[in-house]
Design an enzyme around this catalytic site. Structure first.
Site, short mmCIF file in Angstrom:
data_model
loop_
_atom_site.label_atom_id
_atom_site.label_comp_id
_atom_site.label_asym_id
_atom_site.label_seq_id
_atom_site.Cartn_x
_atom_site.Cartn_y
_atom_site.Cartn_z
N ALA A 61 0.97 -1.11 0.08
CA ALA A 61 0.02 0.07 0.00
C ALA A 61 0.78 1.38 0.12
O ALA A 61 1.97 1.18 0.48
CB ALA A 61 -0.94 -0.13 1.10
N GLY A 100 0.71 -4.84 0.91
CA GLY A 100 -0.45 -5.05 0.14
C GLY A 100 -0.05 -5.79 -1.20
O GLY A 100 -0.76 -6.39 -1.84
N GLU A 103 0.03 -9.34 -0.74
CA GLU A 103 -1.46 -9.90 -0.42
C GLU A 103 -2.18 -9.84 -1.95
O GLU A 103 -3.03 -10.89 -2.03
CB GLU A 103 -2.30 -8.71 0.48
N GLU A 123 3.75 -4.84 7.75
CA GLU A 123 2.99 -4.05 8.12
C GLU A 123 2.87 -3.67 9.77
O GLU A 123 2.88 -2.75 10.10
CB GLU A 123 1.38 -4.60 8.03
C1 LIG Z 1 -10.99 3.88 11.39
C2 LIG Z 1 -9.98 3.67 10.05
C3 LIG Z 1 -10.27 2.50 9.64
C4 LIG Z 1 -8.91 2.17 8.71
C5 LIG Z 1 -9.00 1.18 7.95
C6 LIG Z 1 -7.80 1.44 6.82
C7 LIG Z 1 -8.13 0.49 5.69
C8 LIG Z 1 -6.79 0.61 4.72
C9 LIG Z 1 -6.75 -0.86 4.11
C10 LIG Z 1 -5.60 -0.80 3.64
C11 LIG Z 1 -4.97 -2.32 3.78
C12 LIG Z 1 -3.65 -2.29 3.27
C13 LIG Z 1 -2.93 -3.41 3.86
C14 LIG Z 1 -1.54 -3.07 3.37
C15 LIG Z 1 -0.83 -2.35 4.01
C16 LIG Z 1 0.65 -2.05 3.36
O1 LIG Z 1 0.97 -2.64 2.54
S1 LIG Z 1 1.78 -1.19 4.10
C17 LIG Z 1 3.09 -1.17 3.30
C18 LIG Z 1 3.80 -2.36 3.19
N1 LIG Z 1 5.08 -2.39 2.68
C19 LIG Z 1 6.10 -2.03 3.03
O2 LIG Z 1 6.33 -1.71 4.40
C20 LIG Z 1 7.37 -1.72 2.32
C21 LIG Z 1 8.02 -0.34 2.54
N2 LIG Z 1 9.10 -0.25 1.66
C22 LIG Z 1 10.50 -0.81 1.84
O3 LIG Z 1 10.58 -1.68 2.70
C23 LIG Z 1 11.46 -0.48 0.93
O4 LIG Z 1 11.17 0.69 0.47
C24 LIG Z 1 11.85 -1.45 -0.21
C25 LIG Z 1 10.18 -1.60 -1.00
C26 LIG Z 1 12.09 -2.80 0.24
C27 LIG Z 1 12.63 -0.89 -1.51
O5 LIG Z 1 13.83 -0.53 -0.74
P1 LIG Z 1 14.89 0.48 -1.29
O6 LIG Z 1 15.19 0.01 -2.76
O7 LIG Z 1 16.09 0.61 -0.45
O8 LIG Z 1 14.21 1.88 -1.79
P2 LIG Z 1 13.82 2.83 -0.37
O9 LIG Z 1 14.70 3.92 -0.27
O10 LIG Z 1 13.47 2.18 0.77
O11 LIG Z 1 12.39 3.40 -1.06
C28 LIG Z 1 12.48 4.33 -2.39
C29 LIG Z 1 11.24 5.20 -2.31
O12 LIG Z 1 10.11 4.59 -2.30
C30 LIG Z 1 9.47 4.98 -1.04
N3 LIG Z 1 8.27 3.72 -0.72
C31 LIG Z 1 8.94 2.51 -0.48
N4 LIG Z 1 7.94 1.76 -0.12
C32 LIG Z 1 6.75 2.49 -0.07
C33 LIG Z 1 5.20 2.33 0.14
N5 LIG Z 1 4.83 1.26 0.38
N6 LIG Z 1 4.63 3.44 0.15
C34 LIG Z 1 5.16 4.60 -0.26
N7 LIG Z 1 6.39 4.98 -0.68
C35 LIG Z 1 7.06 3.83 -0.50
C36 LIG Z 1 10.42 5.59 -0.22
O13 LIG Z 1 9.62 6.28 0.79
C37 LIG Z 1 11.15 5.97 -1.20
O14 LIG Z 1 10.94 7.34 -1.35
P3 LIG Z 1 11.86 8.55 -1.28
O15 LIG Z 1 12.56 8.67 0.04
O16 LIG Z 1 10.99 9.55 -1.54
O17 LIG Z 1 12.72 8.27 -2.60
#
Ligand SMILES: CCCCCCCCCCCCC/C=C/C(=O)SCCNC(=O)CCNC(=O)[C@H](O)C(C)(C)COP(=O)(O)OP(=O)(O)OC[C@H]1O[C@@H](n2cnc3c(N)ncnc32)[C@H](O)[C@@H]1OP(=O)(O)O
Length: 719
Positions: A61, A100, A103, A123
């Site tokens: 997500a 996500g 998933e 997450e």
């Molecule tokens: C009452 C309220 C009710 C609420 C109900 C809510 C409903 C919502 C439902 C939604 C359900 C969804 C469930 C799912 C949830 C998720 O998926 S949460 C996200 C899970 N994923 C992660 O945690 C992965 C995070 N990212 C990483 O670990 C790393 O970035 C990577 C993917 C392994 C890549 O690593 P690397 O190559 O070293 O690059 P980075 O420097 O880390 O990242 C590059 C840029 O990308 C941005 N980024 C990375 N992942 C995300 C992301 N998931 N979302 C947004 N942005 C992301 C990261 O910030 C970097 O950005 P910049 O710094 O701008 O370059």
């Protein structure tokens, strides 16, 4: 945000196109929904493959969306349409399938992974749970124990492990998308029902309750006070005990309790803060994306004490050849044996061979003439360090970068004794240097952008989280530590015990309170520093009031503890007692209690009851207050940098976000009011006086931490 193509005349290829990680933002969810609808309604299409652009399937997500109102199509119905369709859908996983993204793959009927791909549900590290069916589908696919472990730890697994667990159907060394296209064609006509994970029954172990209880105990011990892992366990229980649709409902109820929690906000802030810290900037305009680092192939480390040894290991294990220098034969031999042992143990743990051939040990600085970079890690003594830098300046070729591992001395004073002040910077590692992730890169006023870029990039190569800081006594981390430690000892004077203060801090989330931590680190180091700076010992003017130094309140209790030879765990006695030297089990010591009572009666201090709230406020608000001063002084560019330093260097509890984020969560107005209150009660403690920046932020309406930099901009940067 997703490309739709018809390939091989009968397969719809849906490619997620949201760089850098193809996160499932609202436009991506839209595009998936539309593409699936198109594929399912087109009679030419017999199967579907979903992949991600640029060799990255999906990073989950879009975490940035969590901070605002939820917009666009909700994820779960989009994914449900994939599973419910009557055409086989294959996920082609390259790079990563996380959160996500994983998933999404679990809603597909088949999963093909490229051999280098990583999969996981991280997450929990963001303070939430896998709420797009992850907690209900993974247990159905791989069973409770394995799913529980993955979901509660957020661990990424390899494609091979995913195959073994039964998560993916095939691992390929080739392009996963090409393989998936072939696979999809072969799947046409095969029954889809058994491939729909929602229809599977969770294999339920007979000892379910005991298993979940053990998992609960484990997470409570490992991450006390953190909510998300506990919610994950409850969701997995639902997967074992409820039908799928009810389990999904339970999953979303649990998600609702976490989604807007302070912990989730803090943990998501930490994720972005860590990435922000890599984006350093200097007053000259030089910054992370316009300054080219040099490639470092060879390095030297001077001094093979605890720090030096850890630095040698950190360099060698990423393939950099290292010359290690000591001043005496015996120290050199001792250092050599320890470094080799550390490297061998590290290599064994990682299942690789130890890179011992990269090491050279010498007694002569002359051997350093050709290295790309030197890290000095000798005793913390300015005169000695200056001699080393003068010598290096003579010996090393003109382009060699000269770095110091000092934990707080003036980096520019060292630069000043060399012939290349622009090539001098601080690289402040934390002990043990091969384990701790933090590196403070200290920018002197004369350090060039290339020098900073090189130190930052070398840190990253060594797996460190590097943060650029300015050159002031103690830099950022240790400068902030002093007022924090002072408050703890002042609280002892006023009536608290080490156990009470530690417990309050541990309940807050620190793995160890300040006194247990000091015992672990060793009390003699701080004592020596205080003696050298004239705060204690024979150099103190006897006319000085005993509890005052330089007009400020001073607590001599730590000196008195050291005078009794109590240096912490290593001597078996410190703020606590231990069964034997080196033991880690801290027990309250009546002798310390006596010492405190005698001390208080000697100075006529009436002990009072001190609440845990006061302990937290005084220790942590003063810490943040010094952080504000550091921002004011331009010694850190952003509050995120300070928080990252405390998260990775001082074990600040991650679910609290770091001292600056914590202050913003408490409310800056409240922090200001409490600091004013405590400063009024203790006017001889200048660190309690609220900083100008804190007052300015409150006057501006207490903006969120991400906006503070707008208010700091006008202040002078010393980075
Ligand atoms: C009452 C309220 C009710 C609420 C109900 C809510 C409903 C919502 C439902 C939604 C359900 C969804 C469930 C799912 C949830 C998720 O998926 S949460 C996200 C899970 N994923 C992660 O945690 C992965 C995070 N990212 C990483 O670990 C790393 O970035 C990577 C993917 C392994 C890549 O690593 P690397 O190559 O070293 O690059 P980075 O420097 O880390 O990242 C590059 C840029 O990308 C941005 N980024 C990375 N992942 C995300 C992301 N998931 N979302 C947004 N942005 C992301 C990261 O910030 C970097 O950005 P910049 O710094 O701008 O370059």
């Amino acid at each position: 945000m997703a490309r739709y193509e018809l390939v091989k005349r009968s397969v719809a290829l849906i490619t997620l196109t949201n760089p850098p990680v193809n996160a499932l933002s609202s436009p991506v969810r839209h595009a998936i929904a539309n593409s699936m609808e198109r594929a399912l309604s087109d009679p030419k299409v017999r199967a579907v493959v979903i992949c991600g652009e640029n060799g990255r399937f999906c990073g989950g997500a879009d975490i940035r969306e969590f901070a605002g109102p939820l917009r666009g199509p909700p994820l779960i119905p989009v994914l449900e349409a994939i599973e419910a369709g009557d055409k086989p859908v294959v996920a082609a996983i390259e790079g990563m399938a996380l959160g996500g993204g994983f998933e999404l793959a679990l809603f597909c009927h088949y999963r093909i992974a490229q051999s280098k791909a990583r999969l996981g549900l991280p997450e929990v590290t963001l303070g939430i749970l896998p709420a797009a069916g992850g907690t209900q589908r993974l247990p159905r696919l791989i069973g409770i124990p394995a799913a529980l472990e993955m979901i509660t730890t957020g661990r990424h697994i390899s494609a091979q492990e995913a195959l073994k667990l039964g998560i993916v159907d095939q691992v390929t060394d080739q392009n996963a998308c090409e393989t998936a296209l072939e696979f999809a064609l072969k799947a046409v006509g095969k029954p889809l029902s058994p491939r729909r994970v929602s229809t599977l029954t969770t294999p339920c172990p007979p000892d379910l309750d005991a298993l979940l209880e053990a998992a609960t105990m484990q997470v409570k011990k490992k991450t006390p006070g953190v909510m998300a892992p506990l919610a994950c366990i409850q969701a997995v229980r639902a997967a074992a005990t409820m039908p799928y649709s009810k389990g999904m409902k339970r999953e979303s109820e649990l998600m609702a309790t976490l989604f807007n929690s302070g912990q989730a906000r803090a943990l998501q802030y930490c994720f972005f803060a860590q990435r922000t810290a890599g984006k350093w900037t200097l007053p000259s305009g030089a910054q992370w994306n316009n300054s080219k680092p040099r490639e470092i192939r060879s390095a030297a480390v001077i001094g093979l004490g605890t720090m030096g040894r850890g630095i040698v290991v950190s360099l060698a294990r990423v393939g950099i050849s290292v010359i290690a220098v000591e001043s005496e034969k015996k120290l050199l031999e001792n250092g050599r044996q320890m470094v080799i042992g550390m490297l061998e143990r590290d290599a064994k743990r990682r299942g690789v061979s130890a890179s011992l051939n990269l090491l050279k040990f010498t007694l002569s600085l002359q051997d350093l003439k050709d290295v790309d970079l030197v890290i000095e890690a000798v005793f913390e003594d300015m005169a000695l360090k200056k001699r080393v830098f003068q010598e290096l300046s003579k010996v090393c070729r003109p382009g060699t970068l000269l770095c110091t591992n000092t934990s707080g001395l003036d980096v520019d004073a060292l630069a000043g004794v060399t012939d290349r002040p622009h090539l001098v910077a601080g690289m402040h590692f934390f002990s043990p240097a091969h384990v701790m992730k933090l590196l403070e890169v200290v920018c002197g006023p004369r350090s060039s952008s290339e020098t900073i870029a090189t130190a930052m990039s070398l840190g990253k190569k060594m797996g460190k989280v590097s943060v650029a800081v300015g050159n002031c006594p103690g830099f950022v981390g240790n400068r902030m530590l002093k007022p924090y430690l002072d408050q703890a000892t002042f609280l002892l004077e006023e009536g608290a015990t080490p156990e009470q203060i530690d417990k309050a801090l541990e309940d807050f989330g620190f793995a160890m309170g300040v006194f247990r931590m000091s015992d672990l680190a060793g009390l003699d180091v701080g004592w020596r520093v205080r003696k050298e700076s004239g705060l204690t010992g024979p150099d103190v003017d006897p006319k000085n009031p005993p509890r005052k130094r330089q007009g400020r309140r001073y607590c001599p209790i730590p000196d008195m503890v050291c005078e009794q030879g109590r240096f912490g765990q290593k001597t078996g006695r410190g703020w606590y007692k231990y069964d034997k030297p080196g033991d880690t089990n801290a027990k309250p010591d009546p002798l310390i209690q006596n010492l405190l009572e005698t001390y208080r009666s000697r100075y006529g201090i009436q002990p009072r009851n001190i609440s845990d709230q006061e302990i937290i406020e005084r220790c942590l608000f003063v810490l943040a207050n010094e952080g504000f001063r550091i921002l004011e002084d331009g010694m850190a560019a952003r509050p995120e940098d300070i928080d990252v330093i405390y998260l990775f260097g001082y074990a600040f509890p991650r679910h609290r976000g770091g001292p600056m984020f914590y202050a913003s969560m408490v409310g800056l107005e409240r922090v200001l009011e409490r600091l004013e209150h405590y400063h009024q009660a203790h006017p001889d403690v200048p660190h309690l006086e609220p900083s100008a920046l804190l007052k300015k932020l409150v006057a501006c309406g207490s903006p969120p931490v991400q906006q503070w930099r707008e208010h700091i901009k006008t202040m002078r940067s010393h980075l």
